[in-house]
Scaffold this active site. Structure first.
Site, short mmCIF file in Angstrom:
data_model
loop_
_atom_site.label_atom_id
_atom_site.label_comp_id
_atom_site.label_asym_id
_atom_site.label_seq_id
_atom_site.Cartn_x
_atom_site.Cartn_y
_atom_site.Cartn_z
N HIS A 125 -17.69 -20.46 35.20
CA HIS A 125 -16.68 -19.86 34.31
C HIS A 125 -15.59 -20.86 33.98
O HIS A 125 -15.11 -21.61 34.82
CB HIS A 125 -16.12 -18.56 34.89
N ASP A 159 -10.68 -23.93 39.97
CA ASP A 159 -11.43 -22.67 39.93
C ASP A 159 -11.42 -22.18 38.48
O ASP A 159 -10.42 -21.61 38.05
CB ASP A 159 -10.79 -21.65 40.87
N GLU A 214 -14.27 -14.51 33.68
CA GLU A 214 -14.74 -14.20 35.02
C GLU A 214 -13.62 -13.65 35.88
O GLU A 214 -13.84 -12.74 36.70
CB GLU A 214 -15.32 -15.46 35.67
N GLU A 215 -12.42 -14.18 35.71
CA GLU A 215 -11.30 -13.77 36.56
C GLU A 215 -10.85 -12.34 36.30
O GLU A 215 -10.07 -11.78 37.08
CB GLU A 215 -10.12 -14.73 36.37
N ASP A 228 -19.64 -21.54 41.37
CA ASP A 228 -18.23 -21.15 41.48
C ASP A 228 -17.65 -21.87 42.69
O ASP A 228 -18.34 -22.65 43.34
CB ASP A 228 -18.10 -19.63 41.61
N HIS A 234 -6.73 -20.17 44.03
CA HIS A 234 -5.81 -19.36 43.23
C HIS A 234 -4.36 -19.79 43.38
O HIS A 234 -3.45 -18.96 43.32
CB HIS A 234 -5.99 -17.87 43.52
#
Length: 343
Positions: free
Chosen positions: A65, A173, A205-206, A228, A312
């Site tokens: 992603h 990410d 995706e998030e 991922d 994150h």
């Protein structure tokens, strides 16, 4: 040794792309997939590059992603402070006192508001993102010339090399995963694979995986591998985690994944002398695999993860050696003469 994977990572991470606003980073992905026979863009799904034997019955989808976590402006109050809420799983602890890039009519810098400890009255609880504000340093009438409700914001840090092969910064990410699948495609394309390979840098995706879902439906793969990031050991979490930075790709095993593909990836890693680590999950993986595998009549799907620390946050950490080894493992899977993984 890792010049190309580093170049790809830096190029992909240089552009903003919170979920639903990936247009700027799409341009980078399209350029890097220029070696493919076909490259197309779908705002709902992402950027796709297709190479190999386009008429083959074996159609392999590689997914990572391209969107990143961020925030969306929900209000501008009478004092000019921006009220926001999170887009994806922003770590609330990283916002107070941090520089924030706001993407309005101009790209401007603000600061996440925070009380000095002298005024905090002993309270150290960090509020949810939706209860925090961003200070642009301007009165409301000036702020409204630059920013509107619905504009995006993100905690951004340029990529920086650490010691050895480590890299830190914003949006690893999952731009690290995008770099891996593009690099894998480069390596496989050099060997003229006899299957059709579709490289997807997917959206959203998030916030639920919608991009991978609609793209998998449209592309009709016979099998898929998603890349991922996943958790690597770090202080305060070592006892609950098994993977380590620099120790190789994390090959996933889960009820939601195709066991034959997982076992085939292990077999190939051993054959190619690629270090690897195992990651076991009881059900859903929390990645695009969950959406891809249930598309149409079902798609056999495998998962390889990049070990990462500080997920994150604006200071995520990955290792280029892990990423290059993921690319090599995927390329080996694509070019393996046994089209179907062993039972």
């Amino acid at each position: 040794m890792f010049e190309e994977i580093e170049r790809l990572t830096r190029a992909l991470c240089a552009e903003h792309g919170t979920s639903g606003c990936e247009g700027d980073v799409f341009k980078v992905a399209k350029k890097e997939l220029g070696f493919c026979k076909e490259v197309c863009e779908n705002e709902l799904g992402g950027v796709v590059g297709i190479f190999g034997d386009l008429s083959s019955k074996r159609r392999i989808l590689l997914d990572a992603h391209i969107d990143q976590i961020g925030m969306i402006v929900t209000d501008i109050d009478e004092n000019g402070f921006l009220h926001v809420t999170n887009v994806g799983g922003v770590d609330r602890r990283t916002l107070p006192g941090s520089p924030v890039t706001v993407f309005g009519t101009e790209t401007v810098t603000g600061i996440g508001c925070t009380l000095p400890p002298h005024l905090a009255k002993g309270e150290d609880k960090i509020k949810p993102v939706a209860e925090q504000c961003i200070d642009l340093g301007l009165p409301k009438e000036e702020v409204e010339k630059l920013v509107a409700v619905g504009d995006r914001a993100a905690l951004t840090r340029p990529l920086k090399k650490l010691m050895g092969n480590r890299i830190t910064g914003t949006a690893l990410d999952d731009r690290a995963g995008c770099a891996c699948v593009i690099r894998a495609a480069q390596l496989a394309n050099e060997q003229n694979p006899d299957c059709c390979v579709m490289v997807l840098c997917s959206t959203k995706e998030e916030v639920g995986g919608q991009g991978a879902q609609v793209s998998a439906y449209a592309l009709e793969p016979t099998e898929a591998i998603a890349v991922d990031v996943s958790f690597a050991k770090q202080p305060d979490a070592e006892s609950m985690l098994t993977a380590e930075l620099g120790k190789g790709p994390m090959i996933g095993f889960s009820a939601a994944l195709d066991r034959k593909i997982s076992k085939k990836l292990v077999e190939l890693a051993k054959r190619e002398n690629i270090p690897y680590q195992l990651e076991a999950m009881g059900g859903r993986t929390g990645t695009n695999c969950d959406e891809i595998s249930t598309t149409r009549g079902g798609v056999r799907t495998g998962l390889i993860s990049v070990p990462q620390r500080n997920m994150h946050t604006p200071a995520e950490i990955c290792d280029f050696e892990d990423m290059e080894n993921i690319a090599k493992l995927i390329a080996a899977y694509i070019t393996d003469k046994e089209a179907q993984p062993n039972a």
